[in-house]
Scaffold this active site. Structure first.
Site, PDB file in Angstrom:
ATOM      1  N   ASP A  22     -12.262   2.385   3.402  1.00  0.00           N
ATOM      2  CA  ASP A  22     -11.269   2.444   2.324  1.00  0.00           C
ATOM      3  C   ASP A  22     -11.278   3.817   1.652  1.00  0.00           C
ATOM      4  OD1 ASP A  22      -9.278   1.476   0.709  1.00  0.00           O
ATOM      5  OD2 ASP A  22     -10.613   0.392  -0.646  1.00  0.00           O
ATOM      6  N   GLY A  25      -6.027   6.956   1.048  1.00  0.00           N
ATOM      7  CA  GLY A  25      -4.922   7.309   0.150  1.00  0.00           C
ATOM      8  C   GLY A  25      -5.413   8.139  -1.023  1.00  0.00           C
ATOM      9  N   ASN A  70      -2.245  -5.615   4.907  1.00  0.00           N
ATOM     10  CA  ASN A  70      -1.713  -4.245   5.004  1.00  0.00           C
ATOM     11  C   ASN A  70      -0.281  -4.192   5.553  1.00  0.00           C
ATOM     12  OD1 ASN A  70      -4.964  -2.815   5.835  1.00  0.00           O
ATOM     13  ND2 ASN A  70      -3.943  -2.870   3.845  1.00  0.00           N
ATOM     14  N   ARG A 190     -18.795  -0.643   2.401  1.00  0.00           N
ATOM     15  CA  ARG A 190     -17.431  -0.389   1.940  1.00  0.00           C
ATOM     16  C   ARG A 190     -17.402   0.976   1.278  1.00  0.00           C
ATOM     17  NH1 ARG A 190     -12.622  -4.089  -0.112  1.00  0.00           N
ATOM     18  NH2 ARG A 190     -11.116  -2.421  -0.436  1.00  0.00           N
ATOM     19  N   ILE A 197     -14.219  -7.781  -0.963  1.00  0.00           N
ATOM     20  CA  ILE A 197     -14.311  -7.996   0.482  1.00  0.00           C
ATOM     21  C   ILE A 197     -12.944  -7.846   1.167  1.00  0.00           C
ATOM     22  CG2 ILE A 197     -14.919  -9.771   2.221  1.00  0.00           C
ATOM     23  CD1 ILE A 197     -17.364  -8.538   0.788  1.00  0.00           C
TER      24      ILE A 197
HETATM   25  C1  IPE Z   1      -9.101  -3.089   3.063  1.00  0.00           C
HETATM   26  O1  IPE Z   1      -8.605  -2.042   2.323  1.00  0.00           O
HETATM   27  C2  IPE Z   1      -8.498  -3.093   4.430  1.00  0.00           C
HETATM   28  C3  IPE Z   1      -8.892  -1.993   5.309  1.00  0.00           C
HETATM   29  C4  IPE Z   1      -9.792  -1.089   5.048  1.00  0.00           C
HETATM   30  C5  IPE Z   1      -8.238  -1.947   6.578  1.00  0.00           C
HETATM   31  P1  IPE Z   1      -7.371  -2.219   1.325  1.00  0.00           P
HETATM   32  O2  IPE Z   1      -7.141  -0.908   0.700  1.00  0.00           O
HETATM   33  O3  IPE Z   1      -6.222  -2.826   2.046  1.00  0.00           O
HETATM   34  O4  IPE Z   1      -7.957  -3.281   0.297  1.00  0.00           O
HETATM   35  P2  IPE Z   1      -7.452  -3.681  -1.153  1.00  0.00           P
HETATM   36  O5  IPE Z   1      -6.002  -3.991  -1.057  1.00  0.00           O
HETATM   37  O6  IPE Z   1      -7.710  -2.507  -2.051  1.00  0.00           O
HETATM   38  O7  IPE Z   1      -8.294  -4.845  -1.529  1.00  0.00           O
HETATM   39  C1  IPE Z   2      -7.929   2.594   3.935  1.00  0.00           C
HETATM   40  O1  IPE Z   2      -7.477   3.506   3.011  1.00  0.00           O
HETATM   41  C2  IPE Z   2      -7.071   2.520   5.183  1.00  0.00           C
HETATM   42  C3  IPE Z   2      -6.287   1.287   5.300  1.00  0.00           C
HETATM   43  C4  IPE Z   2      -6.320   0.262   4.503  1.00  0.00           C
HETATM   44  C5  IPE Z   2      -5.399   1.204   6.434  1.00  0.00           C
HETATM   45  P1  IPE Z   2      -6.354   3.147   1.950  1.00  0.00           P
HETATM   46  O2  IPE Z   2      -5.038   3.519   2.535  1.00  0.00           O
HETATM   47  O3  IPE Z   2      -6.478   1.745   1.501  1.00  0.00           O
HETATM   48  O4  IPE Z   2      -6.726   4.149   0.777  1.00  0.00           O
HETATM   49  P2  IPE Z   2      -6.652   3.885  -0.782  1.00  0.00           P
HETATM   50  O5  IPE Z   2      -7.391   2.616  -1.056  1.00  0.00           O
HETATM   51  O6  IPE Z   2      -5.199   3.781  -1.115  1.00  0.00           O
HETATM   52  O7  IPE Z   2      -7.311   5.074  -1.390  1.00  0.00           O
HETATM   53 MG    MG Z   3      -7.451   0.875  -0.047  1.00  0.00          MG
END
Ligand code: IPE
Ligand code: IPE
Ligand code: MG
Length: 250
Positions: A22, A25, A70, A190, A197
């Site tokens: 995670d 972004g 996602n 994580r 989770i």
């Molecule tokens: C969890 O991350 C899913 C993956 C790492 C693929 P998210 O960014 O989607 O989780 P939430 O929405 O913050 O819980």
């Molecule tokens: C994890 O990074 C990748 C996926 C869930 C595909 P994020 O895209 O969730 O990054 P943040 O949480 O927005 O920083």
């Molecule tokens: Mg995320």
């Protein structure tokens, strides 16, 4: 920081590491970049972490790459992620073969576009006999969906008379999950600090050691993983027993 893996004793290394990757972004946002750039840099971390895990003898590495939730992201971001996955698979095949890495996917992969699915299936087939390490990608994966799918399969078996209700045990139930042929995760990491989770491996992590780091996934490389493994080796896994019982058994 000492990122040398040579002082990690093999005896208490995790057999299976699962990672919620995670923070892509946020990594991009911090640099005023587009989120996609964060995902691209995140793919570099995947390369690095796969190499380290293979090197130190981890049996299974499960990476949460795309959750069922996602699919709710903007279409452009989803397409970019699909493109990155496809490129990753294509570019890594040679190294997977060289290092004996077997690729597997868990999740509702049939929801993926055909071109991505074709490459995914090709790489799984090409690496099927590799025995060095299992790289298990969670793609369009949701823990609740997996459990519901298992329950539905069991119901079908019972309806057809192949299984009796009193035969359902934890072990039998596990046999209907995507991960039925793998050891359960010993360590769950994580990145980027979130204490949740997010629907990952709900059944399988019942007794998994959890480690949350604030490091964003694109910044997560060898040194951080080695440091977490050292921390893991210091932990005492008690599985409900007392400290005395565990020490006596060791
Ligand atoms: C969890 O991350 C899913 C993956 C790492 C693929 P998210 O960014 O989607 O989780 P939430 O929405 O913050 O819980
Ligand atoms: C994890 O990074 C990748 C996926 C869930 C595909 P994020 O895209 O969730 O990054 P943040 O949480 O927005 O920083
Ligand atoms: Mg995320």
């Amino acid at each position: 920081m000492n990122s040398n893996s040579s002082d990690l004793g093999p005896e208490s290394l995790p057999r299976h590491i699962a990672i919620i990757m995670d923070g892509n972004g946020r990594w991009a946002k911090k640099r005023s970049l587009n989120r996609i750039k964060g995902h691209r840099e995140g793919a570099e971390s995947v390369r690095d972490i796969v190499r380290v895990c293979r090197e130190i003898g981890i049996e299974v590495l499960t990476l949460y790459a795309f959750s069922t939730e996602n699919w709710r992201r903007p279409t452009r971001e989803i397409s970019a992620l699909m493109g990155l996955l496809k490129n990753f698979l294509k570019s890594e095949l040679a190294e997977m073969m060289e290092n004996g890495i077997r690729l597997n996917a868990i999740g509702q992969i049939e929801r993926f576009p055909d071109d991505v699915l074709d490459v995914l299936r090709e790489v799984m087939e090409a690496t099927r006999k590799n025995q060095g390490m299992l790289l298990n990608l969670a793609l369009s994966y949701g823990g609740r969906d997996e459990i519901v799918m298992a329950a539905a399969k069991i119901a079908t078996e019972i309806k057809s008379g192949r299984l009796q209700p009193e035969e359902i045990t934890k072990e039998v139930f596990s046999g209907y999950l995507y991960t039925h042929w793998m050891p359960e995760p010993d360590l769950l990491i994580r990145t980027s600090g979130e204490m949740r989770i997010s629907n990952f491996l709900l059944w399988q992590i019942a007794y998994t050691e959890i480690f949350v780091t604030k490091t964003l996934w694109p910044d997560f490389r060898r040194a951080q993983l080695i440091q977490i493994l050292r921390d893991y080796q210091e932990r005492e896994r008690r599985f409900g027993m007392t400290e005395e019982q565990i020490q006596k058994a060791n």
